[in-house]
Design a protein around this motif. Structure first.
Motif: not given
Length: 606
Positions: A462-463, A470-475, A484-488
């Motif tokens: 997931l990019l 933004q990454v922290a919010r989607v995490a 837990s299987t999707v790299a972010l």
């Protein structure tokens, strides 16, 4: 059929007009065809059922397909016929050519006949031509009959009619044989047809527009509608043909570097006619810059006698004069005459250069779309991001709005087949404060991932178009959904805001990853991010226009009421505008070349 991957090829094939060429494994040209919509036409050869035996035989021999994008279907028709006559492919219909040129003949009767003629001028009357292409003349005659309703029957038929024939019923003739049109009315149609055949189409167009406006003001709406349709037909057949402009002998070169795939495209013009086009995919082991690479390729191409059509009088390439001077001097010494160089900055050469650039981009996209190329690039992403496995699918999110209005999120998808446009999604953001990109991103990813988790169809990567915040919010969304299987990762521009200087942010990391600008995995992520941005902008523009109760025409930037009126008067409808080449937009009063380009881009979402 060979291992030609048609599904991957079609994912990036344009929907513009153009010519397609089908080749066998030994590079034998099997078939040449033209299309108003290249993607739809080429797709039709590969459907599961409904193909006849001859088409199945053709498809079984296809090793690869090349396309040339043109500005209109008429230009595609001219190029198609040129290539068929030049190469005589085994699966095309080949007609015997007696080498006599075709003409259009306007007889000298009281009610003149407009007809197609070949050879010597045996009949009295006026002849227009000769023309270089018989098929194009017949198609033009078909338009002319619909436009001016002149008779196309010989005297033996015309003189013995007691009632109108089928041509009158299908609106291809005004039936002068039985008096359905007055002598004066028919003479006026002949005068208009003569104006057009003399090349005075612009003058005729203005006359018809004025007549239409007068009919509308006089409340003669049926006549005004008929004139509107006549104007549209006239506009279609008077489109400027820079594939067949009648002058110029040049080779036009353009190069693009797209996702680390180099594509050089060459267009061959002789006497103004486009005779050939070809893509080349050179390697660049020395890491030369674009200018050095293109100049070196051109020099090797001509000096090693690879030009089957011969060395042209002019080479058009967007290269500095000092770079081309040694090449043109070497050619002068080699062939004994001067070869000029143009950078294609204006006029006809500019239009040809733009065509070559567009075909170079199309060629690079087709090359990249192959499954093996996609799999290799996904492997590069795995190594760049230190993932345990190469992601089977990358999904990228971006947010777009105009000062908080019409906020849209986009999700684009890249997989083993390249861009997977059937999986693209847009999310209209609701109940979020204007300009709050974090909340908009959270809403869109939660809606999307919830659905994918239910379907057991989660992506590998997931990019996010954004940085650490933004990454922290989607995490948080991933943690909330127990995924837990999707790299972010996020991709954000650095302080310079320049492409190639972006940072990659992993969820929970204190410092970003700063890859080399030429890393292939990094370039893929950049490109997917750019595609998400384009897709999001398109969505919010449509939403903004709808929210303001505007039509697509009213939402065009830089086009006010006066110019809208001129556009509608010239084209008749928005649909006709979308189908017109950029050069046709430039003919509208009040529309400059720069504005025409802006309108063209907005109409086609490019």
């Amino acid at each position: 059929m060979s291992d030609f991957d048609i599904k991957s090829f079609l994912t990036t094939l344009t929907q513009r007009a153009g010519v397609y060429r089908m080749y066998a494994a030994d590079d034998e040209l099997l078939y040449v065809g033209k299309a108003k919509n290249l993607k739809n036409r080429v797709s039709s050869y590969f459907r599961a059922r409904g193909l006849n035996a001859k088409t199945v035989a053709l498809v079984s021999h296809i090793h690869h397909i090349e396309v040339t994008v043109t500005a209109s279907e008429a230009e595609a028709l001219l190029l198609e016929q040129t290539l068929i006559k030049q190469h005589r492919p085994q699966y095309n219909i080949l007609l015997k050519d007696d080498k006599s040129y075709p003409y259009l003949h306007l007889s000298d009767h009281n009610y003149p006949l407009l007809a197609y003629r070949r050879g010597k001028k045996r009949k009295s009357g006026r002849y227009f031509g000769p023309y270089p292409n018989a098929t194009a003349v017949r198609e033009s005659l078909n338009y002319l009959q619909r436009l001016f309703l002149l008779r196309n029957c010989e005297d033996s038929y015309f003189n013995h009619r007691s009632r109108p024939c089928l041509q009158y019923e299908i609106k291809r003739c005004s039936a002068p044989c039985v008096g359905h049109i007055s002598q004066q009315g028919y003479d006026d149609s002949v005068r208009q047809a003569t104006l057009f055949l003399q090349g005075k189409a612009a003058e005729l167009l203005r006359e018809l527009q004025q007549t239409m406006m007068a009919a509308s003001e006089a409340l003669e709406f049926e006549r005004a509608a008929a004139l509107r349709d006549q104007i549209e037909l006239l506009r279609q057949i008077q489109e400027k043909q820079f594939v067949d402009s009648g002058q110029g002998e040049a080779d036009v070169w353009a190069m693009t570097d797209w996702q680390n795939v180099l594509c050089i495209h060459r267009l061959v013009f002789r006497q103004g006619r486009l005779l050939a086009s070809k893509n080349y995919y050179p390697r660049n082991p020395a890491g030369d810059d674009d200018t050095e690479l293109l100049a070196g390729f051109i020099a090797q191409f001509y000096l090693a006698d690879h030009a089957q059509e011969g060395v042209p009088k002019e080479v058009v390439a967007e290269l500095p004069a000092e770079t081309m001077e040694p090449i043109t001097e070497a050619l002068r010494l080699s062939i004994g005459r001067r070869v000029s160089h143009s950078r294609g900055q204006r006029g006809q050469n500019r239009k040809w250069l733009v065509m070559a650039q567009e075909n170079a981009r199309t060629g690079a996209q087709a090359q990249v779309s192959g499954r093996q190329e996609s799999a290799r690039k996904l492997e590069e992403v795995k190594q760049l991001l230190h993932l345990s496995d190469a992601p089977a699918r990358i999904e990228c999110f971006d947010i777009s709005h105009a000062q908080g209005e019409a906020t849209y999120a986009s999700c684009v998808v890249y997989g083993a087949e390249g861009l997977m446009k059937d999986r693209y999604r847009r999310f209209s953001i609701r109940d979020v404060a204007a300009g709050d990109d974090y909340a908009a991103l959270e809403q869109a990813t939660r809606r999307h991932l919830t659905r994918l988790k239910e379907q057991d169809d989660l992506p590998g990567l997931l990019l996010i178009d954004g940085g650490k915040g933004q990454v922290a919010r989607v995490a948080e969304v991933l943690e909330e959904l127990a995924i837990s299987t999707v790299a972010l990762f996020g991709i954000s521009k650095g302080e310079t805001r320049k492409s190639g200087w972006e940072f990659l942010w992993e969820a929970g990391a204190a410092t970003p990853i700063m890859p080399e600008a030429h890393n292939e995995g990094f370039r893929l992520l950049q490109w997917v991010r750019d595609e998400a941005h384009r897709f999001a902008i398109t969505g919010h523009r449509k939403a903004r226009a709808k929210s303001r109760s505007q039509s697509d025409l009213e939402s065009l930037e830089g086009v006010g009421p006066k110019r809208r009126k001129e556009l509608l008067l010239y084209f008749g409808s928005l649909r006709n505008m979308r189908g017109a080449p950029k050069e046709e937009l430039e003919k509208v009063p009040g529309i400059s070349k720069k504005l025409a380009e802006q309108i063209f881009i907005q109409l086609h979402g490019e």
